[in-house]
Design an enzyme around this catalytic site. Sequence first.
Site, PDB file in Angstrom:
ATOM      1  N   ASP A   1       1.007  -0.845   0.103  1.00 18.07           N
ATOM      2  CA  ASP A   1      -0.252  -0.391  -0.004  1.00 18.07           C
ATOM      3  C   ASP A   1       0.775   1.337   0.274  1.00 18.07           C
ATOM      4  O   ASP A   1       2.328   0.932   0.098  1.00 18.07           O
ATOM      5  CB  ASP A   1      -0.769  -0.040   1.378  1.00 18.07           C
ATOM      6  CG  ASP A   1       0.315   0.102   2.772  1.00 18.07           C
ATOM      7  OD1 ASP A   1       1.414   0.097   2.684  1.00 18.07           O
ATOM      8  OD2 ASP A   1      -0.946  -0.260   4.054  1.00 18.07           O
TER       9      ASP A   1
ATOM     10  N   CYS B   1     -13.797 -28.333   5.705  1.00 17.48           N
ATOM     11  CA  CYS B   1     -12.823 -27.334   5.509  1.00 17.48           C
ATOM     12  C   CYS B   1     -12.001 -28.669   5.061  1.00 17.48           C
ATOM     13  O   CYS B   1     -11.486 -29.609   5.928  1.00 17.48           O
ATOM     14  CB  CYS B   1     -12.447 -26.699   6.673  1.00 17.48           C
ATOM     15  SG  CYS B   1     -11.145 -25.730   6.296  1.00 17.48           S
TER      16      CYS B   1
ATOM     17  N   CYS C   1      -7.600 -28.123  10.133  1.00 14.67           N
ATOM     18  CA  CYS C   1      -8.996 -29.330  10.453  1.00 14.67           C
ATOM     19  C   CYS C   1      -8.553 -30.333   9.806  1.00 14.67           C
ATOM     20  O   CYS C   1      -9.393 -31.427  10.546  1.00 14.67           O
ATOM     21  CB  CYS C   1      -9.893 -28.109   9.287  1.00 14.67           C
ATOM     22  SG  CYS C   1     -11.153 -26.596   9.477  1.00 14.67           S
TER      23      CYS C   1
ATOM     24  N   HIS D   1      -5.920 -22.254   9.573  1.00 11.73           N
ATOM     25  CA  HIS D   1      -7.468 -22.605   9.062  1.00 11.73           C
ATOM     26  C   HIS D   1      -8.006 -21.017   7.988  1.00 11.73           C
ATOM     27  O   HIS D   1      -9.283 -20.899   6.969  1.00 11.73           O
ATOM     28  CB  HIS D   1      -8.192 -22.740   9.828  1.00 11.73           C
ATOM     29  CG  HIS D   1      -9.452 -22.841   9.609  1.00 11.73           C
ATOM     30  ND1 HIS D   1     -10.248 -23.956   9.158  1.00 11.73           N
ATOM     31  CD2 HIS D   1     -11.269 -22.154  10.307  1.00 11.73           C
ATOM     32  CE1 HIS D   1     -11.451 -23.481   9.098  1.00 11.73           C
ATOM     33  NE2 HIS D   1     -11.812 -22.349   9.930  1.00 11.73           N
TER      34      HIS D   1
ATOM     35  N   CYS E   1      -7.744 -27.373   5.089  1.00 16.83           N
ATOM     36  CA  CYS E   1      -6.993 -26.975   5.900  1.00 16.83           C
ATOM     37  C   CYS E   1      -6.159 -28.161   6.378  1.00 16.83           C
ATOM     38  O   CYS E   1      -6.601 -29.155   6.838  1.00 16.83           O
ATOM     39  CB  CYS E   1      -6.926 -26.077   6.257  1.00 16.83           C
ATOM     40  SG  CYS E   1      -7.640 -25.691   8.213  1.00 16.83           S
TER      41      CYS E   1
ATOM     42  N   ASP F   1      -7.873  -8.171  -0.098  1.00 19.78           N
ATOM     43  CA  ASP F   1      -6.622  -8.122   1.427  1.00 19.78           C
ATOM     44  C   ASP F   1      -7.623  -7.781   2.439  1.00 19.78           C
ATOM     45  O   ASP F   1      -8.592  -6.757   2.611  1.00 19.78           O
ATOM     46  CB  ASP F   1      -5.783  -7.379   1.067  1.00 19.78           C
ATOM     47  CG  ASP F   1      -5.760  -6.244   1.713  1.00 19.78           C
ATOM     48  OD1 ASP F   1      -6.438  -5.088   0.882  1.00 19.78           O
ATOM     49  OD2 ASP F   1      -5.635  -5.820   3.075  1.00 19.78           O
TER      50      ASP F   1
END
Lengths: 384, 384
Positions: free
Chosen positions: A96, A306, A311, A337, A308, A268
């Site tokens: 930014d 999920c 998980c 996660h 991931c 973002d």
Amino acid sequence: MDQPPAPFQYKLSAYQGRSRAGVFHTPHGELQTPVFAPVGTQASVKALTPRHLEEIGASLILANTYHLYLRPGDSLVAEMGGLHKFMQWPGPILTDSGGFQVFSLANQRKIDAEGVTFKSHIDGSTHRLTPEKSIAIQENLGADIIMAFDECTSPYDREYNRRAVDRTHAWAERCLAARRRSDQALFGIVQGGVFPELRRTSADYLVDLDFPGYAIGGLSVGETKEEMHAILEVVDQILPEDKPRYLMGVGTPEDLVNGVMRGVDIFDCVLPTRLARHHAAFTHSGRINLVNAIYAHDPAPIDAQCACYTCLHFSRAYLRHLIAAKEILSASLLSIHNLYTLLELARQIRQAIIENRFDTFAEDFFRTRTPDGSASQDDGAKPE
Amino acid sequence: MDQPPAPFQYKLSAYQGRSRAGVFHTPHGELQTPVFAPVGTQASVKALTPRHLEEIGASLILANTYHLYLRPGDSLVAEMGGLHKFMQWPGPILTDSGGFQVFSLANQRKIDAEGVTFKSHIDGSTHRLTPEKSIAIQENLGADIIMAFDECTSPYDREYNRRAVDRTHAWAERCLAARRRSDQALFGIVQGGVFPELRRTSADYLVDLDFPGYAIGGLSVGETKEEMHAILEVVDQILPEDKPRYLMGVGTPEDLVNGVMRGVDIFDCVLPTRLARHHAAFTHSGRINLVNAIYAHDPAPIDAQCACYTCLHFSRAYLRHLIAAKEILSASLLSIHNLYTLLELARQIRQAIIENRFDTFAEDFFRTRTPDGSASQDDGAKPE
């Protein structure tokens, strides 16, 4: 053989309504949009290694110019070979302009036509950011996508927004004039608060300057979701279709779907990692906070839907134990996660657009959520 | 086809002098010794995921009975399927007896012939550990290797050590009588401070009880390195060669080499991860502390001879930035490096023994080190 696409070429792969699936080419690889960028404010996505980020399929990472300018300093980052090498992120990076952080300092900063004078949050020392300085810092950092220095306002003050839009446009031109590197895509930032006519003015002005991409700033700063959606619809009508649009600082899973429905390509937000450090996790039925005693004996993963690492391996009971025992690992596992949830959602959205079924995807998505995207209980999120 | 070896069989692959390379079979896989065990006090090796631990080649992980008994409680761990499933460590796990922590509470505990009454460091509540209770907790936790409940003393008090050794022996017998599970190897613990005759008495007594392995306790608690080495040599003469020997709470890279030279097979220590959280790192020429300003512009890795993830990717300058910016990632990256250093050293020691060149390996090792194994500068380590 075909030549590789030029950097910053944006190819749209598919449309559905206002929703877009595309590929944005950068010097550090392509971004498949829609895309969510994890935030690595200080050149580190908090509690995660770059390998974690690769494993969850992150492509674009955001870093903050204000923070890196103050510490370790952009010239040190340049000396170390730039941000990619410094933080060991091989893919695309976005910085930014520093504007948002500086304007958030409230009583610690003074604005004039040339730039902003402010005091460091670290040691109180006085510094000055101008459009030229922001570009110089971002060129030292060396991200693939950099931002014009803009004036961020409160969304409801019409007179202030009118003045800030004018200043943002003047500064955008100065940023274009100041840049020296050709391997960074400089995005202009549309401002104008909640006021459609100011947003139109801003989008029109910046489109005339022909940036390789456009950011939409000054949203998710206090306005309602309805106001944000209305502004996105206004801006979407004006921004060119062949350039990526980046909605800054947004958001939640719901914000991703709502943003893509209104033509946004890039998102973002610190939310996934910030929530993680406050023990909150996204699930397909809303947010939960793992500090809650109801999870003490719960053998289930955070979210049974999920896939991931967290998980696939760990129970809510274990995560709650880590939180109670103040183990750092809880922040890592919850960050994995929460980020995976948004990255995977962006991938699913993209696939749905390509397969021309995003409208039913979005319908299904909202049907299984509470209206504001959070479960009824407090998610425990506090400011970073 | 051969049957798989029975659990807790210890096969020596090679000797060199007193140094041994072996394989200890456990229900969760084999341990190739010499081995260093990272410490996961509260069912988490601080700042690391189990995947990190697999990547650096960890095989045995230690967890602390005292901490897990108090939080989340051993019955909860049992309800969740035991420690392996709870913390998702698929390999062998070792738990201590809780004795060392309880005796470290100083004014917060009272010892009698039956056991120890103590106050929790978390909430001040009163609890009691006995040999039977320690075994019951460790059976709930479900580690592969568990420890007899022993009395830990100050190393120089001869009278206290005499009484403590007697009590430790009585408690060892009660631990043997109390156990119900056959899939855990219960190790006896040799005590006796810095006094060779007490250590001989203790080792003789415990060998008669025929444990599947022996721990050497009460070392690295204030005595000199010379005293520690002398005691290891005494105990090494008595413990049976066909059982693994575990030197508790030790140590540094130098301690590993010195321990193996004196017949030790298994080591554990919080040092690598604790140093990491205090910004200190092992290198082949001694410890360094990355908070030091001399590393601010240093593009080199922590240790150019190291092949860990941290050293293959990150500069000292970046690590120092993470530390200055209080980023959690610094603890993860330094923990990876420090643990890898010890795990890799244990692997190199093993290979050297197998190839009958451990004596020259040890000579080379000590020639490149400062006498105490630390660089001249302060390593910044503080108690956990």
